[in-house]
Design a protein around this motif. Structure first.
Motif, short mmCIF file in Angstrom:
data_model
loop_
_atom_site.label_atom_id
_atom_site.label_comp_id
_atom_site.label_asym_id
_atom_site.label_seq_id
_atom_site.Cartn_x
_atom_site.Cartn_y
_atom_site.Cartn_z
N LYS A 1 0.83 -1.20 0.00
CA LYS A 1 0.00 0.00 0.00
C LYS A 1 0.87 1.26 0.00
O LYS A 1 1.82 1.36 0.79
CB LYS A 1 -0.91 0.01 1.23
CG LYS A 1 -1.91 -1.14 1.21
CD LYS A 1 -2.93 -1.04 2.32
CE LYS A 1 -2.30 -1.39 3.64
NZ LYS A 1 -3.27 -1.41 4.76
N GLU B 1 -1.29 -0.85 -4.28
CA GLU B 1 -2.59 -0.31 -3.89
C GLU B 1 -2.35 1.14 -3.48
O GLU B 1 -1.62 1.40 -2.52
CB GLU B 1 -3.16 -1.10 -2.72
CG GLU B 1 -4.50 -0.63 -2.24
CD GLU B 1 -4.97 -1.41 -1.02
OE1 GLU B 1 -5.53 -0.78 -0.10
OE2 GLU B 1 -4.76 -2.64 -0.98
N THR C 1 -5.06 4.54 6.46
CA THR C 1 -4.71 3.63 5.36
C THR C 1 -3.59 2.66 5.68
O THR C 1 -3.41 1.69 4.96
CB THR C 1 -4.33 4.42 4.09
OG1 THR C 1 -3.14 5.18 4.34
CG2 THR C 1 -5.46 5.33 3.64
N PRO D 1 -0.24 2.75 5.26
CA PRO D 1 0.55 2.48 4.07
C PRO D 1 1.88 1.80 4.40
O PRO D 1 2.38 1.91 5.51
CB PRO D 1 0.80 3.87 3.49
CG PRO D 1 0.82 4.77 4.69
CD PRO D 1 -0.23 4.18 5.61
#
Length: 121
Positions: free
Chosen positions: A4, A28, A45, A47
């Motif tokens: 991510k 992503e 999120t 990441p």
């Protein structure tokens, strides 16, 4: 498992270009355009890599890096700084703030993809 990437960039054309490039490579990708919401976006999120502009509304990229590095949860998040501020002083500020890599704008698409792969690896 998909890697991510969170892009924090206020120039829509750059965000769209990076999103396309990185998605095509299997990442992503999510994004936000405001420095003031960047840290919340990192929390939301989770990441694996952060791509961060320096000149942002709200908080600048250097302050975002300092706050993330001071936070135990995000201390080791790999950060790639992309900035039109490519002077030596800006590069040094990014490094002393805790950025893992610095790339001046304009940048090569392949260099950004390679940098994200390296940081994610």
């Amino acid at each position: 498992m998909t890697t991510k990437v969170l892009i924090v960039e206020d120039e829509l054309n750059i965000t769209e270009s990076l999103t396309f490039l990185l998605s095509r490579e299997g990442f992503e990708v999510t994004s936000c355009a405001d420095g003031a919401v960047a840290i919340q976006s990192v929390d939301d999120t989770a990441p694996d890599v952060l791509i961060l502009d320096v000149m942002l509304p709200g908080l600048d990229g250097f302050e975002i890096i300092r706050r993330l590095r001071a936070d135990g949860e995000h201390r080791n998040l790999p950060i790639l700084v992309l900035s039109a501020k490519g002077q030596r002083r800006d590069r040094m500020t990014a490094e002393t703030s805790g950025a893992d890599m610095f790339m001046p704008k304009p940048f090569s698409n392949s260099e950004v993809v390679d940098a994200v792969k390296k940081l994610a690896g």
